[in-house]
Enzyme design. Structure first.
Site, PDB file in Angstrom:
ATOM      1  N   ASN A  75      48.408  45.790  34.285  1.00 41.27           N
ATOM      2  CA  ASN A  75      48.976  44.441  34.420  1.00 41.27           C
ATOM      3  C   ASN A  75      50.508  44.438  34.429  1.00 41.27           C
ATOM      4  OD1 ASN A  75      46.336  42.799  32.493  1.00 41.27           O
ATOM      5  ND2 ASN A  75      46.523  43.048  34.700  1.00 41.27           N
ATOM      6  N   ARG A 130      50.558  30.103  37.658  1.00 42.70           N
ATOM      7  CA  ARG A 130      49.600  31.025  37.028  1.00 42.70           C
ATOM      8  C   ARG A 130      49.735  31.023  35.498  1.00 42.70           C
ATOM      9  NH1 ARG A 130      47.093  34.854  39.796  1.00 42.70           N
ATOM     10  NH2 ARG A 130      47.245  36.261  38.012  1.00 42.70           N
ATOM     11  N   ARG A 147      33.066  44.002  38.173  1.00 40.00           N
ATOM     12  CA  ARG A 147      33.737  45.302  37.994  1.00 40.00           C
ATOM     13  C   ARG A 147      33.976  45.522  36.513  1.00 40.00           C
ATOM     14  NH1 ARG A 147      36.791  43.350  42.234  1.00 40.00           N
ATOM     15  NH2 ARG A 147      38.307  42.379  40.836  1.00 40.00           N
ATOM     16  N   ASP A 156      38.749  36.939  32.863  1.00 40.63           N
ATOM     17  CA  ASP A 156      39.283  36.931  34.228  1.00 40.63           C
ATOM     18  C   ASP A 156      39.260  35.519  34.829  1.00 40.63           C
ATOM     19  OD1 ASP A 156      40.370  37.985  36.491  1.00 40.63           O
ATOM     20  OD2 ASP A 156      38.553  38.984  37.191  1.00 40.63           O
TER      21      ASP A 156
HETATM   22  C1  FPP Z   1      43.146  37.855  33.879  1.00 42.48           C
HETATM   23  O1  FPP Z   1      43.099  36.741  34.733  1.00 42.48           O
HETATM   24  C2  FPP Z   1      43.784  37.478  32.624  1.00 42.48           C
HETATM   25  C3  FPP Z   1      44.861  38.107  32.087  1.00 42.48           C
HETATM   26  C4  FPP Z   1      45.514  39.261  32.694  1.00 42.48           C
HETATM   27  C5  FPP Z   1      45.453  37.612  30.809  1.00 42.48           C
HETATM   28  C6  FPP Z   1      44.476  37.178  29.767  1.00 42.48           C
HETATM   29  C7  FPP Z   1      45.215  36.599  28.624  1.00 42.48           C
HETATM   30  C8  FPP Z   1      44.843  35.508  27.914  1.00 42.48           C
HETATM   31  C9  FPP Z   1      43.573  34.761  28.126  1.00 42.48           C
HETATM   32  C10 FPP Z   1      45.721  35.032  26.804  1.00 42.48           C
HETATM   33  C11 FPP Z   1      45.422  35.810  25.549  1.00 42.48           C
HETATM   34  C12 FPP Z   1      46.406  35.471  24.534  1.00 42.48           C
HETATM   35  C13 FPP Z   1      46.474  36.070  23.313  1.00 42.48           C
HETATM   36  C14 FPP Z   1      47.524  35.598  22.383  1.00 42.48           C
HETATM   37  C15 FPP Z   1      45.566  37.154  22.889  1.00 42.48           C
HETATM   38  P1  FPP Z   1      43.973  36.771  36.050  1.00 42.48           P
HETATM   39  O2  FPP Z   1      45.322  36.265  35.735  1.00 42.48           O
HETATM   40  O3  FPP Z   1      43.944  38.135  36.641  1.00 42.48           O
HETATM   41  O4  FPP Z   1      43.214  35.762  36.948  1.00 42.48           O
HETATM   42  P2  FPP Z   1      43.057  35.798  38.530  1.00 42.48           P
HETATM   43  O5  FPP Z   1      42.187  36.975  38.842  1.00 42.48           O
HETATM   44  O6  FPP Z   1      42.429  34.496  38.834  1.00 42.48           O
HETATM   45  O7  FPP Z   1      44.439  35.934  39.122  1.00 42.48           O
END
Ligand code: FPP
Length: 236
Positions: free
Chosen positions: A63, A28, A188, A15
């Site tokens: 998502n 983002r 969470r 996260d």
């Molecule tokens: C949550 O942070 C992260 C995600 C929904 C995506 C996670 C994906 C990766 C780390 C890339 C993985 C890649 C492969 C090829 C497996 P958020 O975007 O919700 O962060 P925020 O809460 O700060 O908005």
């Protein structure tokens, strides 16, 4: 002195990619790209430490509610990395598996997932379970459906179902999670491997996922080592 404990199965809710990017005045998507760079190094580091199973939350079913631009960016990132990194995971002897539903994933995403899992299926240097289009409640509901089908088809005697063999009906048949980490300071579970985290130790570092490097993981392991796991038993 007590032996240093290495968890058998580590789960990570990655996260904070979005906030990491926003803080730097970036889009983002730059956070997701930085998150992947971190993940690649981290997966090798964690499995090299002797952890046998690593599960990471890459994309939840929920998502899909994000902007189309962000969803498309992530889907394209998945396809390109699963194609590009096949040789990397072969070289590192890591078995890549996936947990999640097929629908409504794009066919190119699904195919790239099939390809990398097929190619790495005999690797023995640790299992890397990527949760993609995943939800913990739907994993349990899908398991219930498969169980009913097996009972009807007389492949399963319902009296023989227990908390161990129930795992076979989940997306992947994996051991329980010992240590769950969620970065970015959010406290969470967010539908992450609900069945498998039953007795997991949990750790919520403040750093955003792109900054959760090998050193941060080693700090996490030290925290895990200070925990007293009792699995419901009395403290001796
Ligand atoms: C949550 O942070 C992260 C995600 C929904 C995506 C996670 C994906 C990766 C780390 C890339 C993985 C890649 C492969 C090829 C497996 P958020 O975007 O919700 O962060 P925020 O809460 O700060 O908005």
């Amino acid at each position: 002195m007590n032996e240093y404990k290495i968890p058998n199965h580590v789960g990570i809710i990655m996260d904070g990619n979005g906030r990491w990017a926003t803080k730097r005045g970036l889009k983002r998507s730059a956070g997701h790209s930085a998150g992947y760079k971190t993940l690649k190094k981290l997966a090798v580091h964690i499995l090299n430490k002797g952890v046998k199973y690593l599960s990471v939350y890459a994309f939840s079913t929920e998502n899909f509610k994000r902007d189309t631009e962000e969803v498309n960016y992530l889907m394209n990132l998945f396809v390109s990395k699963f194609k590009e990194e096949k040789d990397f995971f072969m070289k590192k002897n890591i078995k890549v598996v996936f947990s999640g539903l097929k629908e409504p994933l794009r066919s190119d995403v699904w195919e790239s997932m099939q390809e990398i899992s097929k190619m790495t299926k005999d690797n023995t240097g640790g299992t890397f379970n990527i949760l993609l289009n995943y939800g913990g409640q739907s994993e349990i509901v899908e398991a219930a459906k498969k169980i009913v089908k097996d009972v009807i088809d007389k492949k399963l005697n319902i009296n023989e179902l227990n908390t161990e063999n129930f795992n076979k009906y989940l997306f992947q048949d994996l051991p329980p999670i010992d240590f769950m980490i969620r970065t970015s300071g959010e406290v969470r579970i967010s539908n992450f491997m609900l069945y498998q985290v039953a007795y997991a130790e949990m750790y919520f570092p403040k750093v955003y996922f792109p900054d959760f490097n090998e050193k941060e993981f080693d700090i996490a392991l030290d925290v895990y080592n200070k925990r007293d796991r009792r699995f419901g038993a009395i403290k001796k």
